[in-house]
Motif scaffolding. Structure first.
Motif, PDB file in Angstrom:
ATOM      1  N   ARG A  86       0.549  24.008  28.389  1.00  0.00           N
ATOM      2  CA  ARG A  86       1.760  23.387  27.878  1.00  0.00           C
ATOM      3  C   ARG A  86       1.546  22.891  26.448  1.00  0.00           C
ATOM      4  N   ILE A  87       2.495  23.188  25.563  1.00  0.00           N
ATOM      5  CA  ILE A  87       2.431  22.750  24.165  1.00  0.00           C
ATOM      6  C   ILE A  87       3.135  21.412  23.987  1.00  0.00           C
ATOM      7  N   HIS A  88       4.298  21.242  24.640  1.00  0.00           N
ATOM      8  CA  HIS A  88       5.109  20.033  24.532  1.00  0.00           C
ATOM      9  C   HIS A  88       5.227  19.365  25.903  1.00  0.00           C
ATOM     10  N   PRO A  89       5.516  18.069  25.921  1.00  0.00           N
ATOM     11  CA  PRO A  89       5.721  17.417  27.225  1.00  0.00           C
ATOM     12  C   PRO A  89       6.907  18.039  27.954  1.00  0.00           C
ATOM     13  N   PRO A  90       6.835  18.128  29.261  1.00  0.00           N
ATOM     14  CA  PRO A  90       7.972  18.669  30.008  1.00  0.00           C
ATOM     15  C   PRO A  90       9.169  17.728  29.939  1.00  0.00           C
ATOM     16  N   VAL A  91      10.356  18.301  30.072  1.00  0.00           N
ATOM     17  CA  VAL A  91      11.606  17.548  30.041  1.00  0.00           C
ATOM     18  C   VAL A  91      12.130  17.456  31.468  1.00  0.00           C
ATOM     19  N   PHE A  92      12.403  16.236  31.929  1.00  0.00           N
ATOM     20  CA  PHE A  92      12.979  16.002  33.247  1.00  0.00           C
ATOM     21  C   PHE A  92      14.339  15.346  33.057  1.00  0.00           C
ATOM     22  N   GLN A 146       7.638  13.540  42.485  1.00  0.00           N
ATOM     23  CA  GLN A 146       7.796  14.974  42.245  1.00  0.00           C
ATOM     24  C   GLN A 146       7.301  15.345  40.842  1.00  0.00           C
ATOM     25  N   MET A 147       7.572  14.487  39.859  1.00  0.00           N
ATOM     26  CA  MET A 147       7.105  14.758  38.496  1.00  0.00           C
ATOM     27  C   MET A 147       5.583  14.817  38.444  1.00  0.00           C
ATOM     28  N   LEU A 148       4.935  13.905  39.150  1.00  0.00           N
ATOM     29  CA  LEU A 148       3.476  13.844  39.122  1.00  0.00           C
ATOM     30  C   LEU A 148       2.831  15.101  39.688  1.00  0.00           C
ATOM     31  N   THR A 149       3.514  15.787  40.596  1.00  0.00           N
ATOM     32  CA  THR A 149       2.962  17.034  41.126  1.00  0.00           C
ATOM     33  C   THR A 149       2.922  18.115  40.054  1.00  0.00           C
ATOM     34  N   ALA A 155       2.397  12.748  29.649  1.00  0.00           N
ATOM     35  CA  ALA A 155       3.643  12.217  29.104  1.00  0.00           C
ATOM     36  C   ALA A 155       4.788  13.181  29.424  1.00  0.00           C
ATOM     37  N   VAL A 156       5.986  12.635  29.586  1.00  0.00           N
ATOM     38  CA  VAL A 156       7.180  13.439  29.866  1.00  0.00           C
ATOM     39  C   VAL A 156       8.327  12.946  28.997  1.00  0.00           C
ATOM     40  N   VAL A 157       9.362  13.761  28.904  1.00  0.00           N
ATOM     41  CA  VAL A 157      10.617  13.363  28.274  1.00  0.00           C
ATOM     42  C   VAL A 157      11.639  13.235  29.396  1.00  0.00           C
ATOM     43  N   LEU A 158      12.334  12.082  29.465  1.00  0.00           N
ATOM     44  CA  LEU A 158      13.316  11.833  30.507  1.00  0.00           C
ATOM     45  C   LEU A 158      14.711  11.747  29.924  1.00  0.00           C
ATOM     46  N   GLY A 159      15.677  12.219  30.675  1.00  0.00           N
ATOM     47  CA  GLY A 159      17.076  12.087  30.282  1.00  0.00           C
ATOM     48  C   GLY A 159      17.946  12.159  31.507  1.00  0.00           C
ATOM     49  N   GLY A 160      19.179  11.750  31.357  1.00  0.00           N
ATOM     50  CA  GLY A 160      20.082  11.808  32.487  1.00  0.00           C
ATOM     51  C   GLY A 160      21.524  11.826  32.045  1.00  0.00           C
TER      52      GLY A 160
END
Length: 168
Positions: A86-92, A146-149, A155-160
């Motif tokens: 992975r290059i960038h943090p995943p987006v959730f 689920q994110m931790l799996t 680090a992650v990016v979160l949005g909603g």
């Protein structure tokens, strides 16, 4: 049974007797009444459905089958995946209360090719106990598990969207 509960909800909202094979729209139902039914289904049965699902299953019989057959095993959908490592943090992203991943499809299309993983938590796939208040902290904890799996604590990016923003 689910069918009996739906029959009671429909009869209350439409203020008339209903049969399981009656089409909601043929009974005079409209989008506002449909939203009332969806809210009652969520309140009484603990199941969130989208308006689109309701439109595609406009009878108690079909809606009951949908509720009986739908899987509750996972509420996370992968919209796009970037390269490994992975290059960038995943987006959730977290959908609105009756939401589906499709609400974020245009965003995912724009992010395609930017080496990002984009995941959506679909709140419409979550089952709550009837009469239970929605526990935002508990729901967020489920999503974190689920994110931790996927991230192993990275680090992650979160949005909603709407209500999903509170959960995120």
């Amino acid at each position: 049974s689910i069918e009996d509960a739906l029959s009671n909800i429909w009869a209350d909202v439409l203020e008339q007797p209903v049969q399981v094979t009656d089409n909601f729209y043929s009974l005079g139902g409209d989008s506002l009444l449909a939203v009332s039914i969806l809210a009652r289904i969520f309140r009484d049965l603990g199941r969130a459905l989208s308006y689109q699902e309701f439109r595609e299953h406009p009878t108690i019989e079909k809606l009951s089958r949908l509720l009986s057959n739908s899987s509750q095993s996972s509420s996370m959908v992968t919209l796009c995946e970037g390269p490994r490592p992975r290059i960038h943090p995943p987006v959730f992203l977290v959908s609105g209360i009756f939401g589906h991943a499709s609400i974020f499809k245009a965003l995912a299309n724009e992010l395609e090719g930017h080496d990002l993983d984009v995941y959506v938590f679909e709140t419409s796939q979550i089952s709550f106990e009837p009469g239970e208040a929605v526990d935002l902290v508990g729901l967020a904890n489920r999503f974190v598990e689920q994110m931790l799996t996927i991230t192993n604590g990275e680090a992650v990016v979160l949005g909603g969207y709407s209500w999903g923003g509170l959960v995120a």
